[in-house]
Design a protein around this motif. Sequence first.
Motif, PDB file in Angstrom:
ATOM      1  N   TRP A   1       0.752 -46.325  29.226  1.00 31.64           N
ATOM      2  CA  TRP A   1       1.590 -45.118  29.235  1.00 31.64           C
ATOM      3  C   TRP A   1       2.341 -44.930  30.539  1.00 31.64           C
ATOM      4  CZ3 TRP A   1      -1.035 -41.915  32.642  1.00 31.64           C
ATOM      5  CH2 TRP A   1      -2.414 -41.763  32.538  1.00 31.64           C
TER       6      TRP A   1
ATOM      7  N   GLN B   1      -3.528 -32.771  12.729  1.00 29.76           N
ATOM      8  CA  GLN B   1      -3.715 -34.047  12.041  1.00 29.76           C
ATOM      9  C   GLN B   1      -4.888 -33.918  11.069  1.00 29.76           C
ATOM     10  OE1 GLN B   1      -3.896 -37.434  14.741  1.00 29.76           O
ATOM     11  NE2 GLN B   1      -2.785 -36.277  16.308  1.00 29.76           N
TER      12      GLN B   1
ATOM     13  N   TRP C   1       5.623 -32.073  19.770  1.00 28.93           N
ATOM     14  CA  TRP C   1       5.103 -33.325  19.209  1.00 28.93           C
ATOM     15  C   TRP C   1       3.624 -33.228  18.841  1.00 28.93           C
ATOM     16  CZ3 TRP C   1       7.307 -36.338  23.970  1.00 28.93           C
ATOM     17  CH2 TRP C   1       8.707 -36.403  23.860  1.00 28.93           C
TER      18      TRP C   1
ATOM     19  N   HIS D   1      -3.232 -39.976  23.608  1.00 33.86           N
ATOM     20  CA  HIS D   1      -4.107 -39.304  22.649  1.00 33.86           C
ATOM     21  C   HIS D   1      -5.060 -40.269  21.943  1.00 33.86           C
ATOM     22  CE1 HIS D   1      -1.848 -35.255  22.010  1.00 33.86           C
ATOM     23  NE2 HIS D   1      -2.973 -35.081  22.672  1.00 33.86           N
ATOM     24  N   SER D   2      -4.795 -41.543  22.013  1.00 35.81           N
ATOM     25  CA  SER D   2      -5.677 -42.503  21.344  1.00 35.81           C
ATOM     26  C   SER D   2      -7.051 -42.563  21.995  1.00 35.81           C
ATOM     27  CB  SER D   2      -5.035 -43.903  21.334  1.00 35.81           C
ATOM     28  OG  SER D   2      -5.009 -44.464  22.629  1.00 35.81           O
TER      29      SER D   2
ATOM     30  N   ARG E   1       7.264 -39.849  23.906  1.00 39.32           N
ATOM     31  CA  ARG E   1       6.477 -39.622  22.689  1.00 39.32           C
ATOM     32  C   ARG E   1       5.529 -40.793  22.437  1.00 39.32           C
ATOM     33  NH1 ARG E   1       8.573 -36.610  17.253  1.00 39.32           N
ATOM     34  NH2 ARG E   1       6.498 -36.369  16.288  1.00 39.32           N
ATOM     35  N   ALA E   2       5.982 -42.000  22.677  1.00 39.22           N
ATOM     36  CA  ALA E   2       5.107 -43.165  22.533  1.00 39.22           C
ATOM     37  C   ALA E   2       3.977 -43.090  23.568  1.00 39.22           C
ATOM     38  CB  ALA E   2       5.899 -44.449  22.691  1.00 39.22           C
TER      39      ALA E   2
ATOM     40  N   GLU F   1       1.278 -40.804  22.298  1.00 40.06           N
ATOM     41  CA  GLU F   1       0.438 -41.431  21.272  1.00 40.06           C
ATOM     42  C   GLU F   1      -0.627 -42.320  21.900  1.00 40.06           C
ATOM     43  OE1 GLU F   1       3.025 -43.438  18.589  1.00 40.06           O
ATOM     44  OE2 GLU F   1       3.980 -41.599  17.844  1.00 40.06           O
TER      45      GLU F   1
END
Length: 481
Positions: free
Chosen positions: A67, A136, A132, A84-85, A77-78, A81
């Motif tokens: 990141w 979920q 974003w 957050h993984s 945004r990537a 992700e």
Amino acid sequence: MGKPTGFLEYERQDRTYLPVEKRVRNWREFIVELPDEDLGRQGARCMDCGIPFCHDGCPVNNIIPDWNHLVFESRWRAALEVLHSTNNFPEVTGRICPAPCEEACTLNLNDDPVTIKTIECSIADRGWSDGWITPQPASRRTGRRVAVVGSGPSGLACAQQLARAGHAVELLEKNDRIGGLLRYGIPDFKMEKEIIDRRMRQMEAEGVEFRAGVHVGVDVSVHALIEEFDAVVLAGGAEEPRDLPVDGRGLDGVHFAMEFLPQQNRRVAGDVVPEEVAITAEGKHVVVIGGGDTGSDCIGTSFRQGARSVTQLEILPRPPDQEEKLLTWPNWPLRFRTSSSQAEGAERDFSVTTGTIHGRDGRVRALACSRIEWKQDGPGSRPQMVKVEGGDFELPADLVLLAMGFLHPVHEGMLADLGVELDPRGNVLADTNDYRTSVDGVFACGDMRRGQSLVVWAIREGRQAARAVDEHLMGRSDLPR
């Protein structure tokens, strides 16, 4: 990696603070964020170091170089992700984690690590501001029900992961609001509570049911939970404080830190603290005993309440200004650090022990202290505390706050009723493979299992415990460890 020559081209740049005279006037966060352009350059400093020791330095094993590279490329945004993984609440760790990842950074060999914590926080904050971060919910429900006891970072992470696996999760909290020590232990000037509230809204939309004001072991039996739910997770904290058994301990004005800090958080939230139980530093000489993060929080809170003076005492020697890199890196080093609260004007004294607390008319007025040395009888022997001759002195004190750490979870009530096996330190016995306790169907994680620790460790254990529970209920699990 961001840019092959980035660490050679760009100097380390980090967030700054508002001036002391401005920030102590209110209870708001006071960090001045870096612009996106500067953040990109900081991401570019992440070098191709071969073995990213930052992964191991970070308890949740954040995929930091990835990141950093994405921020350098403005692919925010990537980057979110990827972040957050491994981490459910990066906006929390980006504010209050001490950043062991930066200590493990290869560039820290030159005292010049990548500003990992700042980039992490900026990614998470961008995710919220740009919309974003959304719920979920699970695509299917399993029909299994799990009770999670304790809504600190470990319980929150565990509950969110289990809900996303399709289980019906109820999160029980003894206090009137969700969040555990994030809510009532961390001052608002370090982390404003809307950060918790917006995650709660996300988790509610994912199926987590919050039950605040329910004290397991008092309002509801832990055995009733075992009967009602398919699994129970104990995710409470290590809340038994270390006391100071000296003459005068019972005087008015001598309090545990966790009697003092939650009151101010309640005031900021709009609650009225009854005058007869109110603890305030306004106009007082405050002495904080204990040199850790909790003591630092007491300092910042005392200054904002209008203390006349704040002195922090530490029984251990003053750490060195610089660690020996070749002996410590990439592990967390012992060195002299100054927190933002300590920088607001606290006097700090090391190698000091408190002998007697003096009072007048039932209220504290001074501390009788002694300077000490730590001496060893021989190589490998345990250091012993020895008073320095002529080192006795007295400190004026109108308010004494005990911030000497926590021993283990509170045993009375839930744990005693459950009869769960404890480890030698008094924590709930469970390992980090399956997080099972000695009671069938009951799991434990976070500070209740490992003892007093960091928020980032609590998140890691909550996530791993969720996977263990999912495997227990379903025979397999797709949740990450």
